[in-house]
Design an enzyme around this catalytic site. Structure first.
Site, mmCIF file in Angstrom:
data_model
loop_
_atom_site.group_PDB
_atom_site.id
_atom_site.type_symbol
_atom_site.label_atom_id
_atom_site.label_comp_id
_atom_site.label_asym_id
_atom_site.label_seq_id
_atom_site.Cartn_x
_atom_site.Cartn_y
_atom_site.Cartn_z
ATOM 1 N N LYS A 1 -12.259 -6.927 -8.527
ATOM 2 C CA LYS A 1 -13.315 -5.798 -8.463
ATOM 3 C C LYS A 1 -12.275 -4.724 -9.128
ATOM 4 O O LYS A 1 -12.685 -3.737 -9.603
ATOM 5 C CB LYS A 1 -13.911 -5.365 -7.342
ATOM 6 C CG LYS A 1 -13.193 -5.125 -6.223
ATOM 7 C CD LYS A 1 -14.247 -4.968 -4.856
ATOM 8 C CE LYS A 1 -13.795 -5.084 -3.616
ATOM 9 N NZ LYS A 1 -13.094 -6.512 -3.379
ATOM 10 N N LYS B 1 -7.106 -12.134 -13.943
ATOM 11 C CA LYS B 1 -7.767 -12.819 -12.699
ATOM 12 C C LYS B 1 -8.742 -11.989 -12.551
ATOM 13 O O LYS B 1 -8.697 -10.810 -12.665
ATOM 14 C CB LYS B 1 -6.804 -12.754 -11.496
ATOM 15 C CG LYS B 1 -7.278 -13.186 -10.261
ATOM 16 C CD LYS B 1 -6.493 -12.930 -8.906
ATOM 17 C CE LYS B 1 -7.181 -13.069 -7.687
ATOM 18 N NZ LYS B 1 -6.731 -12.973 -6.641
ATOM 19 N N LYS C 1 0.994 -1.250 0.104
ATOM 20 C CA LYS C 1 -0.109 0.209 -0.057
ATOM 21 C C LYS C 1 0.820 1.319 -0.038
ATOM 22 O O LYS C 1 0.630 2.348 -0.862
ATOM 23 C CB LYS C 1 -0.893 -0.125 1.219
ATOM 24 C CG LYS C 1 -1.977 -0.978 0.973
ATOM 25 C CD LYS C 1 -3.109 -0.919 1.894
ATOM 26 C CE LYS C 1 -4.301 -1.864 1.520
ATOM 27 N NZ LYS C 1 -4.264 -3.014 2.471
HETATM 28 P P1 ADP Z 1 -10.905 -8.426 -5.338
HETATM 29 O O1 ADP Z 1 -9.819 -8.870 -5.967
HETATM 30 O O2 ADP Z 1 -11.774 -8.575 -6.129
HETATM 31 O O3 ADP Z 1 -10.825 -7.120 -4.606
HETATM 32 P P2 ADP Z 1 -10.557 -9.760 -2.563
HETATM 33 O O4 ADP Z 1 -9.097 -9.479 -2.629
HETATM 34 O O5 ADP Z 1 -11.385 -8.941 -1.959
HETATM 35 O O6 ADP Z 1 -11.279 -9.485 -4.321
HETATM 36 O O7 ADP Z 1 -10.872 -11.585 -2.282
HETATM 37 C C1 ADP Z 1 -11.610 -11.847 -1.369
HETATM 38 C C2 ADP Z 1 -11.546 -13.494 -1.316
HETATM 39 O O8 ADP Z 1 -11.911 -13.949 -2.803
HETATM 40 C C3 ADP Z 1 -9.814 -13.956 -1.335
HETATM 41 O O9 ADP Z 1 -9.927 -15.151 -0.474
HETATM 42 C C4 ADP Z 1 -9.344 -14.139 -2.609
HETATM 43 O O10 ADP Z 1 -8.527 -15.064 -2.519
HETATM 44 C C5 ADP Z 1 -10.876 -14.725 -3.359
HETATM 45 N N1 ADP Z 1 -10.611 -14.197 -4.624
HETATM 46 C C6 ADP Z 1 -10.643 -12.942 -5.305
HETATM 47 N N2 ADP Z 1 -10.564 -13.027 -6.853
HETATM 48 C C7 ADP Z 1 -10.571 -14.317 -6.890
HETATM 49 C C8 ADP Z 1 -10.338 -15.006 -8.140
HETATM 50 N N3 ADP Z 1 -10.423 -14.391 -9.361
HETATM 51 N N4 ADP Z 1 -10.155 -16.532 -8.304
HETATM 52 C C9 ADP Z 1 -10.010 -16.944 -6.994
HETATM 53 N N5 ADP Z 1 -10.372 -16.317 -5.764
HETATM 54 C C10 ADP Z 1 -10.485 -15.013 -5.873
#
Ligand code: ADP
Ligand code: TRP
Length: 321
Positions: free
Chosen positions: A192, A189, A110
């Site tokens: 959001k 991947k 960060k």
């Molecule tokens: P984002 O990348 O959308 O911000 P987060 O970091 O909040 O998502 O992820 C929340 C949970 O979902 C974590 O445990 C993360 O490993 C899982 N996760 C997020 N995106 C994926 C993906 N594309 N494939 C598999 N697991 C994911």
């Protein structure tokens, strides 16, 4: 075995969250004693708008309940409904070396992105340690990005136990290596932060639009295609039965099957896969009071355990007058 995990209320959930994390969380309720909470104190380090935070907390609660979290089996609660955790955070912070926190990747990342750090961001892992230790958790299922924070927790617990005598259970981290990395509609991947998500609770029209934007190559309808190279197929496989997935793979290989058809089928199957959850979410949304009651009952259960651990820690350090 007691399982505990925290969920950041950071926004609308997507298929990546579901197949990468939520599904495993919900499955673990079958065999274990589970504590799951919505990490609203942690969210304060990134959300600076009260109504956004309230909306996100309710949204996550609705999502998990709709997707099958059973509040009879799981203590499901809001982190801030157990204020004991902040008191334990202070006690733990007095045995936490600065260097341990300075080495945390998520903090360093960060800073590298130019976010000017406040104390909350720096102390984030200590609050997380309190979350884990206060419930005598044995297992902490998390994504790869959170493994270091669980290691920090173990380190803090060991330091405390060495200084004051056995007080905390040392937790183990559980990373599900088999969890799918779900591709987004652009092939990166799904995340959001990349704006490439498919949201399982989006209105049908929006979902249809997102699916129509899935990137494909320029092969004509007639040409045979390799299903493994198609994002449409990779997503379809997650929501379809094995039989249906094999049938689509065959059509791809044979040729005469276009991406438009496959996308239609993906939309249909996604809606079907999440049909029960979508219905349940709509019902719960009309009855937010019942969600509040579930969270309150979860907090009562969690708080009873938290109080005992906090009292043990207070006694160990000599604040128990
Ligand atoms: P984002 O990348 O959308 O911000 P987060 O970091 O909040 O998502 O992820 C929340 C949970 O979902 C974590 O445990 C993360 O490993 C899982 N996760 C997020 N995106 C994926 C993906 N594309 N494939 C598999 N697991 C994911
Ligand atoms: N930091 C975790 C995340 O961003 C959420 C979290 C807070 C958590 N406290 C926790 C996870 C305790 C596991 C255990 O995903």
């Amino acid at each position: 075995m007691r399982y505990l995990s925290g969920i950041q209320p950071s926004g609308v959930l997507h298929l990546g969250n579901y197949f990468g994390a939520i599904r495993q969380h919900i499955r673990s309720q079958e065999e274990n004693e589970c504590f799951f909470f919505i990490a609203d104190y942690h969210a304060l380090t990134s959300i600076r708008d009260a109504s956004t935070l309230r909306r996100n907390v309710l949204g996550v609660a609705l999502d998990y309940l709709a997707l099958g979290l059973d509040p009879e089996r799981v203590a499901f609660f809001r982190q801030s409904d157990v204020p004991e955790v902040t008191e334990l955070t202070w006690i733990l912070s007095t045995v936490t070396p600065m260097g341990l926190l300075e080495r945390c990747h998520s903090y360093k990342d960060k800073i590298a992105r130019g976010i000017s750090p406040d104390h909350g961001l720096f102390a984030y892992p200590v609050l997380m340690a309190a979350d884990i230790l206060i419930y005598d958790s044995n297992r902490v299922p998390v994504g790869k990005d959170q493994v270091q924070h669980v290691e920090v927790t173990r380190d803090i617990a060991q330091r405390f136990n060495n200084t004051y005598g056995e007080t905390f259970v040392i937790p183990e981290c559980q990373v599900d290596e088999s969890a799918a990395v779900v591709p987004g509609i652009d092939g990166q991947k799904m995340s959001k932060s990349y704006g490439n998500t498919l949201e399982m609770f989006a209105p049908e029209k929006q979902l249809k639009k997102s699916i129509s934007r899935i990137v494909t190559d320029s092969k004509t309808v007639e040409e045979p295609k390799d299903p493994e190279e198609s994002i449409v197929f990779q997503l379809y496989r997650l929501v379809a039965s094995q039989e249906d997935a094999e049938a689509m793979a065959l059509r791809f290989r044979q040729g005469g099957y276009g991406y438009g058809e496959a996308k239609k089928e993906l939309l249909r199957m996604t809606l079907e896969y999440f049909a029960d959850a979508r219905r349940r979410r709509a019902e719960l949304e009309r009855d937010p009071q019942s969600v509040e009651e579930i969270l309150a009952a979860g907090a009562r259960k969690a708080r009873a355990t938290a109080r005992k651990t906090l009292d043990r820690a207070r006694k160990a350090v000599g604040i128990d007058g």
